[in-house]
Scaffold this motif. Structure first.
Motif, PDB file in Angstrom:
ATOM      1  N   ALA A 181      16.597   0.475  43.460  1.00  0.00           N
ATOM      2  CA  ALA A 181      15.945  -0.359  44.488  1.00  0.00           C
ATOM      3  C   ALA A 181      14.633  -0.822  43.870  1.00  0.00           C
ATOM      4  O   ALA A 181      13.825   0.020  43.431  1.00  0.00           O
ATOM      5  N   VAL A 182      14.460  -2.139  43.768  1.00  0.00           N
ATOM      6  CA  VAL A 182      13.214  -2.658  43.213  1.00  0.00           C
ATOM      7  C   VAL A 182      12.478  -3.428  44.302  1.00  0.00           C
ATOM      8  O   VAL A 182      13.063  -4.334  44.926  1.00  0.00           O
ATOM      9  N   ILE A 183      11.218  -3.020  44.561  1.00  0.00           N
ATOM     10  CA  ILE A 183      10.370  -3.740  45.518  1.00  0.00           C
ATOM     11  C   ILE A 183       9.578  -4.778  44.720  1.00  0.00           C
ATOM     12  O   ILE A 183       8.888  -4.422  43.753  1.00  0.00           O
ATOM     13  N   GLY A 184       9.716  -6.042  45.104  1.00  0.00           N
ATOM     14  CA  GLY A 184       8.971  -7.119  44.456  1.00  0.00           C
ATOM     15  C   GLY A 184       7.809  -7.548  45.335  1.00  0.00           C
ATOM     16  O   GLY A 184       7.974  -7.693  46.545  1.00  0.00           O
ATOM     17  N   VAL A 185       6.630  -7.679  44.734  1.00  0.00           N
ATOM     18  CA  VAL A 185       5.442  -8.130  45.465  1.00  0.00           C
ATOM     19  C   VAL A 185       4.829  -9.294  44.684  1.00  0.00           C
ATOM     20  O   VAL A 185       4.572  -9.179  43.476  1.00  0.00           O
ATOM     21  N   PHE A 186       4.635 -10.424  45.345  1.00  0.00           N
ATOM     22  CA  PHE A 186       4.018 -11.577  44.683  1.00  0.00           C
ATOM     23  C   PHE A 186       2.507 -11.383  44.585  1.00  0.00           C
ATOM     24  O   PHE A 186       1.890 -10.781  45.485  1.00  0.00           O
ATOM     25  N   LEU A 187       1.936 -11.888  43.492  1.00  0.00           N
ATOM     26  CA  LEU A 187       0.477 -11.867  43.320  1.00  0.00           C
ATOM     27  C   LEU A 187      -0.023 -13.297  43.299  1.00  0.00           C
ATOM     28  O   LEU A 187       0.539 -14.142  42.579  1.00  0.00           O
ATOM     29  N   LYS A 188      -1.053 -13.556  44.124  1.00  0.00           N
ATOM     30  CA  LYS A 188      -1.668 -14.885  44.084  1.00  0.00           C
ATOM     31  C   LYS A 188      -3.129 -14.722  43.692  1.00  0.00           C
ATOM     32  O   LYS A 188      -3.719 -13.651  43.877  1.00  0.00           O
ATOM     33  N   LEU A 189      -3.701 -15.759  43.103  1.00  0.00           N
ATOM     34  CA  LEU A 189      -5.084 -15.686  42.622  1.00  0.00           C
ATOM     35  C   LEU A 189      -6.050 -15.859  43.784  1.00  0.00           C
ATOM     36  O   LEU A 189      -5.840 -16.707  44.657  1.00  0.00           O
ATOM     37  N   GLY A 190      -7.070 -15.003  43.782  1.00  0.00           N
ATOM     38  CA  GLY A 190      -8.082 -15.075  44.852  1.00  0.00           C
ATOM     39  C   GLY A 190      -9.115 -14.009  44.592  1.00  0.00           C
ATOM     40  O   GLY A 190      -9.598 -13.885  43.468  1.00  0.00           O
ATOM     41  N   ARG A 191      -9.391 -13.214  45.605  1.00  0.00           N
ATOM     42  CA  ARG A 191     -10.362 -12.121  45.468  1.00  0.00           C
ATOM     43  C   ARG A 191      -9.852 -11.087  44.457  1.00  0.00           C
ATOM     44  O   ARG A 191      -8.648 -10.818  44.377  1.00  0.00           O
ATOM     45  N   LYS A 192     -10.771 -10.499  43.727  1.00  0.00           N
ATOM     46  CA  LYS A 192     -10.426  -9.411  42.799  1.00  0.00           C
ATOM     47  C   LYS A 192      -9.792  -8.281  43.615  1.00  0.00           C
ATOM     48  O   LYS A 192     -10.219  -8.005  44.745  1.00  0.00           O
ATOM     49  N   HIS A 193      -8.745  -7.648  43.017  1.00  0.00           N
ATOM     50  CA  HIS A 193      -8.058  -6.532  43.701  1.00  0.00           C
ATOM     51  C   HIS A 193      -8.696  -5.226  43.211  1.00  0.00           C
ATOM     52  O   HIS A 193      -8.484  -4.815  42.063  1.00  0.00           O
ATOM     53  N   PRO A 251       2.127 -12.154  49.804  1.00  0.00           N
ATOM     54  CA  PRO A 251       1.585 -11.778  48.496  1.00  0.00           C
ATOM     55  C   PRO A 251       0.358 -10.897  48.635  1.00  0.00           C
ATOM     56  O   PRO A 251      -0.235 -10.814  49.726  1.00  0.00           O
ATOM     57  N   ILE A 252      -0.021 -10.249  47.541  1.00  0.00           N
ATOM     58  CA  ILE A 252      -1.349  -9.606  47.479  1.00  0.00           C
ATOM     59  C   ILE A 252      -2.198 -10.528  46.593  1.00  0.00           C
ATOM     60  O   ILE A 252      -1.675 -11.368  45.868  1.00  0.00           O
ATOM     61  N   GLU A 253      -3.536 -10.362  46.688  1.00  0.00           N
ATOM     62  CA  GLU A 253      -4.438 -11.209  45.898  1.00  0.00           C
ATOM     63  C   GLU A 253      -5.011 -10.419  44.736  1.00  0.00           C
ATOM     64  O   GLU A 253      -5.233  -9.202  44.855  1.00  0.00           O
ATOM     65  N   PHE A 254      -5.252 -11.108  43.619  1.00  0.00           N
ATOM     66  CA  PHE A 254      -5.988 -10.491  42.524  1.00  0.00           C
ATOM     67  C   PHE A 254      -6.805 -11.587  41.832  1.00  0.00           C
ATOM     68  O   PHE A 254      -6.662 -12.769  42.151  1.00  0.00           O
ATOM     69  N   GLY A 255      -7.727 -11.171  40.918  1.00  0.00           N
ATOM     70  CA  GLY A 255      -8.690 -12.119  40.358  1.00  0.00           C
ATOM     71  C   GLY A 255      -8.271 -12.712  39.027  1.00  0.00           C
ATOM     72  O   GLY A 255      -7.423 -12.145  38.323  1.00  0.00           O
ATOM     73  N   ASP A 256      -8.896 -13.839  38.685  1.00  0.00           N
ATOM     74  CA  ASP A 256      -8.627 -14.513  37.404  1.00  0.00           C
ATOM     75  C   ASP A 256      -8.818 -13.577  36.216  1.00  0.00           C
ATOM     76  O   ASP A 256      -8.019 -13.551  35.280  1.00  0.00           O
ATOM     77  N   ASP A 257      -9.908 -12.786  36.260  1.00  0.00           N
ATOM     78  CA  ASP A 257     -10.197 -11.881  35.134  1.00  0.00           C
ATOM     79  C   ASP A 257      -9.107 -10.827  34.996  1.00  0.00           C
ATOM     80  O   ASP A 257      -8.794 -10.361  33.893  1.00  0.00           O
ATOM     81  N   GLN A 258      -8.528 -10.429  36.143  1.00  0.00           N
ATOM     82  CA  GLN A 258      -7.470  -9.412  36.087  1.00  0.00           C
ATOM     83  C   GLN A 258      -6.202 -10.013  35.464  1.00  0.00           C
ATOM     84  O   GLN A 258      -5.560  -9.386  34.620  1.00  0.00           O
ATOM     85  N   LEU A 259      -5.896 -11.251  35.817  1.00  0.00           N
ATOM     86  CA  LEU A 259      -4.730 -11.921  35.211  1.00  0.00           C
ATOM     87  C   LEU A 259      -4.985 -12.148  33.720  1.00  0.00           C
ATOM     88  O   LEU A 259      -4.088 -11.961  32.889  1.00  0.00           O
ATOM     89  N   SER A 260      -6.226 -12.484  33.355  1.00  0.00           N
ATOM     90  CA  SER A 260      -6.557 -12.669  31.931  1.00  0.00           C
ATOM     91  C   SER A 260      -6.326 -11.381  31.139  1.00  0.00           C
ATOM     92  O   SER A 260      -5.867 -11.418  29.994  1.00  0.00           O
ATOM     93  N   ALA A 261      -6.587 -10.250  31.783  1.00  0.00           N
ATOM     94  CA  ALA A 261      -6.373  -8.960  31.102  1.00  0.00           C
ATOM     95  C   ALA A 261      -4.880  -8.756  30.816  1.00  0.00           C
ATOM     96  O   ALA A 261      -4.498  -8.282  29.738  1.00  0.00           O
ATOM     97  N   PHE A 262      -4.017  -9.166  31.763  1.00  0.00           N
ATOM     98  CA  PHE A 262      -2.562  -9.094  31.513  1.00  0.00           C
ATOM     99  C   PHE A 262      -2.218  -9.958  30.288  1.00  0.00           C
ATOM    100  O   PHE A 262      -1.475  -9.553  29.412  1.00  0.00           O
ATOM    101  N   ARG A 263      -2.807 -11.158  30.250  1.00  0.00           N
ATOM    102  CA  ARG A 263      -2.465 -12.136  29.198  1.00  0.00           C
ATOM    103  C   ARG A 263      -3.023 -11.748  27.826  1.00  0.00           C
ATOM    104  O   ARG A 263      -2.641 -12.325  26.817  1.00  0.00           O
TER     105      ARG A 263
END
Ligand SMILES: NS(=O)(=O)c1ccc(CCCCO)cc1
Ligand SMILES: [Zn+2]
Length: 266
Positions: free
Chosen positions: A147-159, A220-232
């Protein structure tokens, strides 16, 4: 320079589109592949779908591993403390790991889409059916195994909850690196609205086995640009090899075929 004796018909080295990852193959005879586009108007409201029951124990969190596809946060599944049940699930499923998929740019990244709307990233919480199977590896190849729970992430406030994970990523920059990681509760990444879609599907990376009950959270949940940059900033490649940023690690969408997506009305 020698002329390439290669015309269109004879040329065997047909170029693959740049964005096709090597594992973007269509599994032979697959009838329930993932990901898919979820068309909300075609989903069936099912009043029998109860809320999911999710409970995670942060002390089960063990380590982060860069496996060359994504980074996996792995859990101790030897106890029954981190489990999901209810909703479309007949049994309780144990959390094994969670990971993400994301794009090189903000206009792509999620594997599932909602009415063709793409999110910049998608979280997958991967659980296995511990009532029916003895190990995760057995469950991967079995009906109702995962069972896989999928959660979308959108850019906004830092999580804020995600920041502890982001701070650990430089330690797993390279493929095959791991770092100890403890006391993290993935519940902080579950949206407050527990409405979801559910459908029968598959793993989205090899072995792409058709053993997954997908539960895709509607909000979705929100996370920040810097957090997405860390993934990248993570790498697909091991230390010492040519640097390839870990981006666009999502699979192309698959045909719905003979499947119905069910929706909750919580
Ligand atoms: N993107 S996904 O959630 O469908 C997913 C979950 C789990 C695996 C595990 C493969 C293990 C091979 O030993 C692969 C893919
Ligand atoms: Zn995934």
């Amino acid at each position: 320079a020698p002329s390439r004796n290669c015309n269109l018909l004879a040329c065997s080295q047909t170029a693959k589109p740049a964005n096709q990852q090597s594992w973007q193959t269509q599994i032979q005879g697959g009838s329930r592949q993932s990901p898919i586009d979820i068309r909300s108007s075609e989903s069936v409201h099912d009043p029998q779908l109860t809320p999911l029951s999710i409970s995670y124990d942060p002390s089960d969190c063990l380590q982060i591993w860069n496996n060359g596809y994504s980074f996996l946060v792995e859990f101790d599944d030897s106890k029954d403390n981190s489990v999901v049940s209810g909703g479309p699930l007949e049994n309780h499923y144990k959390l094994k790991q969670f990971h993400f998929h994301w794009g090189a740019e903000n206009n792509r990244g999620s594997e599932h889409t909602i009415n063709s709307l793409v999110y910049p990233a998608e979280l997958h919480l991967v659980h296995w059916n511990a009532e029916k199977f003895r190990t995760f590896d057995e469950a991967i190849f079995s009906e109702n195994g995962l069972a896989v729970i999928g959660v979308f992430l959108k850019l906004g406030r830092k999580h804020d909850g995600l920041q502890k994970l982001v701070n650990a990523l430089p330690a797993v920059k390279y493929k095959d690196s791991t770092v100890e990681f403890s006391n993290f509760n993935p519940s902080c990444m579950i949206p407050s609205c527990l409405d979801y879609w559910t459908y029968p599907g598959s793993l989205t990376t090899p072995p792409q086995t058709e053993s997954v009950t997908w539960v895709i959270m509607k909000k979705p949940i929100e996370f920040g640009d810097d957090q997405l940059s860390a993934f990248r900033s993570l790498l697909f490649t091991p230390f010492g090899e040519k640097l390839e940023n870990m981006v666009d690690n999502f699979r192309q969408q698959q045909p719905l075929m003979n499947r119905v997506v069910r929706a909750t009305i919580l």
